[in-house]
Design a protein around this motif. Sequence first.
Motif, PDB file in Angstrom:
ATOM      1  N   ILE A   9     -20.026  88.463  25.375  1.00  0.00           N
ATOM      2  CA  ILE A   9     -20.843  87.455  24.699  1.00  0.00           C
ATOM      3  C   ILE A   9     -22.138  87.238  25.471  1.00  0.00           C
ATOM      4  N   SER A 375     -23.960  83.995  18.979  1.00  0.00           N
ATOM      5  CA  SER A 375     -23.097  84.315  20.125  1.00  0.00           C
ATOM      6  C   SER A 375     -22.582  83.046  20.779  1.00  0.00           C
ATOM      7  N   GLY A 376     -23.460  82.069  20.892  1.00  0.00           N
ATOM      8  CA  GLY A 376     -23.071  80.809  21.526  1.00  0.00           C
ATOM      9  C   GLY A 376     -21.983  80.080  20.757  1.00  0.00           C
ATOM     10  N   MET A 377     -21.905  80.325  19.465  1.00  0.00           N
ATOM     11  CA  MET A 377     -20.849  79.702  18.660  1.00  0.00           C
ATOM     12  C   MET A 377     -19.552  80.490  18.717  1.00  0.00           C
ATOM     13  N   GLY A 378     -19.544  81.597  19.468  1.00  0.00           N
ATOM     14  CA  GLY A 378     -18.305  82.358  19.641  1.00  0.00           C
ATOM     15  C   GLY A 378     -18.156  83.541  18.697  1.00  0.00           C
TER      16      GLY A 378
ATOM     17  N   GLY B 191     -13.651  79.758  26.466  1.00  0.00           N
ATOM     18  CA  GLY B 191     -13.815  80.833  25.494  1.00  0.00           C
ATOM     19  C   GLY B 191     -14.442  80.291  24.223  1.00  0.00           C
ATOM     20  N   GLY B 192     -14.909  81.197  23.378  1.00  0.00           N
ATOM     21  CA  GLY B 192     -15.599  80.786  22.166  1.00  0.00           C
ATOM     22  C   GLY B 192     -14.679  80.239  21.094  1.00  0.00           C
ATOM     23  N   THR B 193     -13.419  80.607  21.139  1.00  0.00           N
ATOM     24  CA  THR B 193     -12.477  80.138  20.125  1.00  0.00           C
ATOM     25  C   THR B 193     -11.295  79.452  20.798  1.00  0.00           C
ATOM     26  N   ASN B 208     -17.450  77.739  26.164  1.00  0.00           N
ATOM     27  CA  ASN B 208     -17.807  78.966  26.869  1.00  0.00           C
ATOM     28  C   ASN B 208     -18.130  78.638  28.312  1.00  0.00           C
TER      29      ASN B 208
END
Lengths: 477, 434
Positions: A9, A375-378, B191-193, B208
């Motif tokens: 990421i 990307s920052g939102m995953g 992590g993003g999720t 993150n």
Amino acid sequence: MKLSRREAIALAAAGAGAAALGGCNQAVSAAYNSAREPISPPNLGDSEPVSILNRFGFGPDSASVSRFKELGREQWIEEQLNPSEAIPAHLAARIGRLEIYHLGPWDLRDWKEDAVIAQMQQNAILRATYSPWQLQERMVDFWTNHFNIFTKKGLAVYRKPWDERNVIRRHALGKFPEMITASAKSTAMLLYLDQQNSTAAHPNENYARELLELHTLGVDGGYTQKDVMEVARCFTGWSEERGFLKKKGAFVFRPEIHDSGSKTVLGQRIPAGQGIEDGEAVIGIVALHPATANHITRKLCGYFLGDEHHSVQPQLAKVFIESAGDIKSVMRLILAEFPSGAGPVLKRPFDYVVSALRATDAATDAGGPIQSALSGMGQPLYLWPMPDGFPVETAAWTSSLLGRWNFASTLAKNGFGGTRADFERMRDGRTAVDGTAIVFRRPSDSDDLSGLAKAASRKDLAGQVALALASPEFQWR
Amino acid sequence: MNRNSWTFCDGNGRLDRAAPTITRRQAIVGAASLIAGGVWWAGAKSALAQGAFRSDGGDGPVLVTIFLRGGADGLNIVAPYQEDDYYRHRPSLAIPAPRSGKPETKRLTDLDGFFGLNPAFLPLFPDFAEGNLAFVHAIGSGDTTHSHFEAMSTMELGLLNQSDRVSGGWLARHLNSTPERQAPLRAVAFGGTMPDSLSGAHGAVAVNSLADYRLSDVEPEWRQSLERLYSRGDTEIAEAGRDTLRVLRILNSSDPRDYRPENGAKYPDSPLGKALKETAFLIKNGVGLEIACLDSTGWDSHITQGSVDGWLFELLSDLARSIAAFRTDLGGEMRRVVVTVQTEFGRRVAENSGLGTDHGAGGCMAVLGEAVSGGKIFGKWPGLVNDRLSGPGDLAVTTDYRSVFSEILQGHLQNQNADVVFPGQSHKPLGILG
């Protein structure tokens, strides 16, 4: 996989930033604006095109709502199921400049990985935002995740643009068996799942397992560990060209490492003495298997209609088999089913970003700043490290809200370089139209939005738009 | 030499090790109710600096879980060097035995006369020697699909098999079954999720990086409008919005970017190192953190796995150095922390032609903390003789991974509702917490 997801990421974000677009983009931007028709006021009170475009596209923009009204529901659906090559000039101008889609893996080897990824992300965002073929773009998103390839694995990044064109996009509304065949010969996929070095002496099970578990039958599809091992034997020798002065990275079958003994897959015997036919036989066995029909149609239901159990699913599986895996026939039935069997579906970050750009009729180059935000939102596109693709479950994405809020506020303030929206022009002199009505294309005093409009009451139009985009309501399809 | 089984539940471990003191965090509850009552925390006023969240004498117990995604090769983390079959199955991947004459960094370090430690893990050998680090070998779930996704989700939901049904993740059930422990930030996932283990949890966020957890628009009016928008509704998103705003309030009062590790700790500049550093920041700042979920990815070693060097070695080295820095940094606060390292399954005993290994079954788990009765390898060793292997040639699973977590749940996290978290289960404690 050498990189962790977070590294991936971070890299994607850095790469996207570095790929900020140069001066020639301004010209395209100008062309974009001049080529556009005057913005019509939001189609207030007209919820059928809005709700269908939310479900089967990336949300309404002015052009798509007009087209829907012009054709009516039935014809609009048929048009969406049979997309032509025709795209608006401003979109053609932008994606025509993405060199990676004109090159094969063998031509790309001098490129920087991040530059390839940035162009792929740009392509995906631009097409989703501006293509009139909205259903096709949703299908591309669905299959990109179904056949997920982490582009930071080995040299997969140089092979993925070919995969995107020839596996995903070409077959997105085509025949499933043809798509599986194309995917099995995609060197991006083979490299990602360690297939290219699998030999008769010691077959590597990675591709075989994911072919059965993720691409076709599904984990409960009735295969055994023994089947995985037999399938792995069948695919030994499916590899890529490496020869000097050859088209490196193209698919090639290498008979010298193939296991030519007889095998049994799901009870069916595959005779000894064959070569590439073994893998093709496996595809023949699994592509239209009842378990595959169930697995694929279940996933499509979840993606388009929501998490709950769907009464239409068995019928979809039947159509899948009777039509020999015709994705279009399956989708026609899902579209007919909506809205009767549909529950709420959360937008993933990609859906959110694109629907926000569409809701505000924004002009964007889909460059570095937009890619970094995503990307920052995953959801850095093409950078999910596992073969199962970005999750669809709501629970996986509840923590992306902060990124969405920041996106909404920056977009409304026109704070993203390369992206602009003109809300005053959208209001078009109708002073009663507020930001909530613009974003949702519904009167803000409608039952479901009046509370939101009240909470979002700010003096400036941009502020109202920002809050409408940040609201809980806009996170759902 | 072949050892079939052993137990280390000797009951006379380290007598000088007191159980962690568990305090109810009245101050935290007070602070939380102030927020609920609508008190606005001005960004400039540091709630942390004022000690508003911190009860006297430290905070409660913390569990830090590190999930090695992709199926880490337990046989090369803690290797059974006394088994000839280990070397027979892995001609190029096996690690030389402790007395092979190789230098310390190119061979195993003996743990108990039977197992040896991968040299990449040497930064944590002192913890083992001092009795603060335990391993459990041949551990896993009942999942036999060899699917990453099934096996991970089975463990994160707290199941033995996927056919059992529960709602949400096991850590979410832990948090939701102890609602009296209100705190501003009970659980964090890096992590993003959101990971499955925290799926459905109240008071959990996924980030993150804490340092990036900021609203880009600083106008207070914008933030207040968000508060209004998310004040109503009971959808998952509305609840998540309230959680997000709550965490923003906490982090606005102190900046993680200013955090300096203590005691000379040096975190690797890796995602795991950074996440552990931010975890240490939260633990020391007394926000009531109870659970931290961290991931390390890239353990799916089908090809070119390597032995005493190579990419698996690099991943292990990052893991060990990150944890060692975390333990050093925490100093005295380590008293209330337990760190677990798990993976969804181990790898096939025999190497493949890509000089890697395919998906297996029994894996290896690590548990670290001052409350741990370490210096031992727990579990029943099934052996590597062909007829003892399970499935296509896997190390058999002899310990249900939930035995470890239910012991931690009751003994460390002080949750008396273990039957809610792991329904219908009565796990025999292994004695890892002494």
